[in-house]
Motif scaffolding. Sequence first.
Motif, short mmCIF file in Angstrom:
data_model
loop_
_atom_site.label_atom_id
_atom_site.label_comp_id
_atom_site.label_asym_id
_atom_site.label_seq_id
_atom_site.Cartn_x
_atom_site.Cartn_y
_atom_site.Cartn_z
N ARG A 148 0.83 -1.20 0.00
CA ARG A 148 0.00 0.00 0.00
C ARG A 148 0.87 1.25 0.00
O ARG A 148 1.75 1.40 0.84
N THR A 149 0.60 2.13 -0.94
CA THR A 149 1.27 3.44 -0.98
C THR A 149 0.24 4.53 -0.73
O THR A 149 -0.96 4.35 -0.98
N VAL A 150 0.72 5.67 -0.24
CA VAL A 150 -0.16 6.79 0.11
C VAL A 150 0.11 7.92 -0.87
O VAL A 150 1.27 8.29 -1.13
N GLN A 151 -0.96 8.48 -1.43
CA GLN A 151 -0.83 9.58 -2.38
C GLN A 151 -1.71 10.76 -1.96
O GLN A 151 -2.80 10.58 -1.42
N ARG A 152 -1.19 11.95 -2.20
CA ARG A 152 -1.90 13.19 -1.87
C ARG A 152 -2.34 13.84 -3.18
O ARG A 152 -1.62 13.83 -4.19
N ILE A 153 -3.54 14.44 -3.16
CA ILE A 153 -4.04 15.08 -4.37
C ILE A 153 -3.35 16.43 -4.57
O ILE A 153 -3.10 17.17 -3.62
N ARG A 154 -2.99 16.70 -5.80
CA ARG A 154 -2.34 17.96 -6.14
C ARG A 154 -3.38 19.00 -6.55
O ARG A 154 -4.55 18.69 -6.80
N SER A 155 -2.92 20.22 -6.69
CA SER A 155 -3.83 21.30 -7.06
C SER A 155 -4.39 21.12 -8.47
O SER A 155 -5.48 21.61 -8.78
N ASP A 156 -3.66 20.39 -9.33
CA ASP A 156 -4.13 20.18 -10.69
C ASP A 156 -5.02 18.95 -10.82
O ASP A 156 -5.41 18.55 -11.93
N GLY A 157 -5.33 18.31 -9.68
CA GLY A 157 -6.19 17.14 -9.70
C GLY A 157 -5.46 15.83 -9.80
O GLY A 157 -6.08 14.77 -9.67
N GLY A 158 -4.16 15.86 -10.04
CA GLY A 158 -3.37 14.65 -10.08
C GLY A 158 -2.96 14.20 -8.68
O GLY A 158 -3.36 14.80 -7.67
N TYR A 159 -2.16 13.14 -8.61
CA TYR A 159 -1.74 12.60 -7.31
C TYR A 159 -0.22 12.48 -7.26
O TYR A 159 0.43 12.25 -8.28
N GLU A 160 0.32 12.62 -6.05
CA GLU A 160 1.74 12.43 -5.82
C GLU A 160 1.93 11.54 -4.60
O GLU A 160 1.18 11.64 -3.61
N THR A 161 2.89 10.63 -4.66
CA THR A 161 3.17 9.71 -3.56
C THR A 161 3.87 10.45 -2.44
O THR A 161 4.82 11.21 -2.67
N VAL A 162 3.40 10.25 -1.19
CA VAL A 162 3.94 10.94 -0.02
C VAL A 162 4.23 9.91 1.07
O VAL A 162 3.64 8.83 1.09
N PRO A 163 5.15 10.23 2.02
CA PRO A 163 5.46 9.30 3.10
C PRO A 163 4.36 9.21 4.15
O PRO A 163 4.28 8.23 4.88
N GLU A 164 3.47 10.22 4.24
CA GLU A 164 2.38 10.17 5.19
C GLU A 164 1.33 11.22 4.81
O GLU A 164 1.62 12.20 4.13
N LEU A 165 0.11 10.94 5.25
CA LEU A 165 -1.01 11.84 4.97
C LEU A 165 -1.79 12.01 6.26
O LEU A 165 -2.34 11.03 6.80
N HIS A 166 -1.88 13.22 6.78
CA HIS A 166 -2.49 13.49 8.07
C HIS A 166 -3.99 13.76 7.91
O HIS A 166 -4.40 14.61 7.11
N LEU A 167 -4.79 13.04 8.70
CA LEU A 167 -6.22 13.29 8.83
C LEU A 167 -6.52 13.59 10.29
O LEU A 167 -5.63 13.49 11.16
N ASP A 168 -7.76 13.94 10.59
CA ASP A 168 -8.10 14.31 11.96
C ASP A 168 -7.89 13.16 12.94
O ASP A 168 -7.40 13.35 14.06
N ASP A 169 -8.26 11.92 12.53
CA ASP A 169 -8.22 10.80 13.46
C ASP A 169 -7.12 9.80 13.19
O ASP A 169 -6.97 8.83 13.92
N ARG A 170 -6.32 10.01 12.11
CA ARG A 170 -5.29 9.03 11.80
C ARG A 170 -4.22 9.65 10.91
O ARG A 170 -4.43 10.71 10.29
N VAL A 171 -3.08 8.96 10.87
CA VAL A 171 -1.98 9.35 9.99
C VAL A 171 -1.73 8.16 9.07
O VAL A 171 -1.26 7.11 9.51
N LEU A 172 -2.05 8.30 7.79
CA LEU A 172 -1.89 7.21 6.84
C LEU A 172 -0.45 7.13 6.38
O LEU A 172 0.17 8.14 6.02
N VAL A 173 0.10 5.92 6.40
CA VAL A 173 1.50 5.69 6.01
C VAL A 173 1.57 4.47 5.10
O VAL A 173 0.65 3.63 5.08
#
Length: 471
Positions: A91-116
């Motif tokens: 499983r890899t984690v990707q963040r949405i970019r301003s242009d609507g595309g996605y980029e792979t990131v080491p972590e993604l912070h949400l209110d109740d969890r940190v996705l890695v």
Amino acid sequence: MTVTAFAPETEERFALARQVADAVLFEGYVLYPYRASAAKNRLRWQFGVLVPPGWGAECEEHDFQYTECLMEPKAGATLAVEARFLHARRRTVQRIRSDGGYETVPELHLDDRVLVPWDEGGEERVEVVAQVADLLGDGVTHPFRRPAREDAQPVLDAAGRTVGRLVRRCEEISGRIRLSARELDGPYRTLRLTAVVENTSDWTAPEGRGADRDAALPHSLVSAHLLMALSAGSFLSMTDPPEWAKGAAAACRNLHTWPVLAGEPGRADLVLSSPIILEDHPAIAPESPGTLYDATEIDEILALRTAALTDEEKREARGTDERAAAVIDLADSMPPEVLERLHGAVRSLREVTGEPPGFPDEHGVQRPDTPWWDPASDAGFDPEQDTVVVAGRPVGRGSRVELRPGLRHTDAQDLFLQGRAATVEAVLHDVDGTVHLAVTVEGDPGADIRREQGRYLYFQPDEILPLEDRP
């Protein structure tokens, strides 16, 4: 004739046995404190890993499991077999970019969890049903394949906006199940059943990564084990066979697995062949409130420690895996009456009669009036000053040693301590006269806490090698 659909009665029996088999399937899946960043969660899946044959030569793991056991089938009986394993998916984690595309990131912070990033395990089953008569001679071979696949799951924030996605990738794996039987000489009609599970994937390690276990896991059968049921007849216990079958049971070969009777006590028509050695008719303790995956600790301690994690630690655990998130929620919501049941349970009672065994005096004579252990005998021992001679050198408190766990391997963590340097904290003697060395591992960030609490690792003198003279 071979088919791959279980009758309802067989499925019902397997459903009961899967309660225990699930504990084998997910043993060590994610360990306390349930975070991907925890050191012990970076080398996962230690049991029943069947690696691709092209990589097995590079390591000490195997590409097959080999089970032999004894059975007494009735005329016209069928054998139902279910091979179960986990298929690792990366499983890899990707963040949405301003242009609507996605980029792979080491972590993604949400209110109740940190996705890695994380390797999840998806349960796989391979079912085979064959007439026992067809197993004689060459037997039955059933190949199977699981294709590579990829899927994406959107990640939404608290407001319902898409902020990223989780991309999961499974690699192709293939294998086969080989079943055969041979009739044995004896007073009763008994067959020796042979069941082999093999990984036949043609994957080989990329150039320069010949010893990379992490690269091999997605192509492996993880936590592999077998459930086998007879429609008519019974299996014989391999742990406690009847007297007339002890020779035949001892002649059975079991490699990387061990078969035990499973299902309801008193029945012998179902076998679980597991990479973890169990007793006949293993069962989950009724007091256990749920799956905790880390069987190295009892439920009460593990539940209390999990509930005591900080909010930030719980956020990371929830983002590590859905099963880890369920454990956190279970610990947070466990009512006092459930915790009370985890203090312990009496499984059976038996009457003890007669005098307790005596203790030999200085002449070797049993003295029934002497307690089995005399506290005064400890007066001649001092754990902080005593020494033991190893390789011609005295070893005591403060000595630096190299750990070389022996064949006894009382703890699965021994695998990680081979060759590590440690400091001897005490030399201890038990009532049987055996010497034990209490040690702390160099580089362990919790060493000071271990000293304060007196919680050490223990090795015997033949499991260490002195590194330098005692200070």
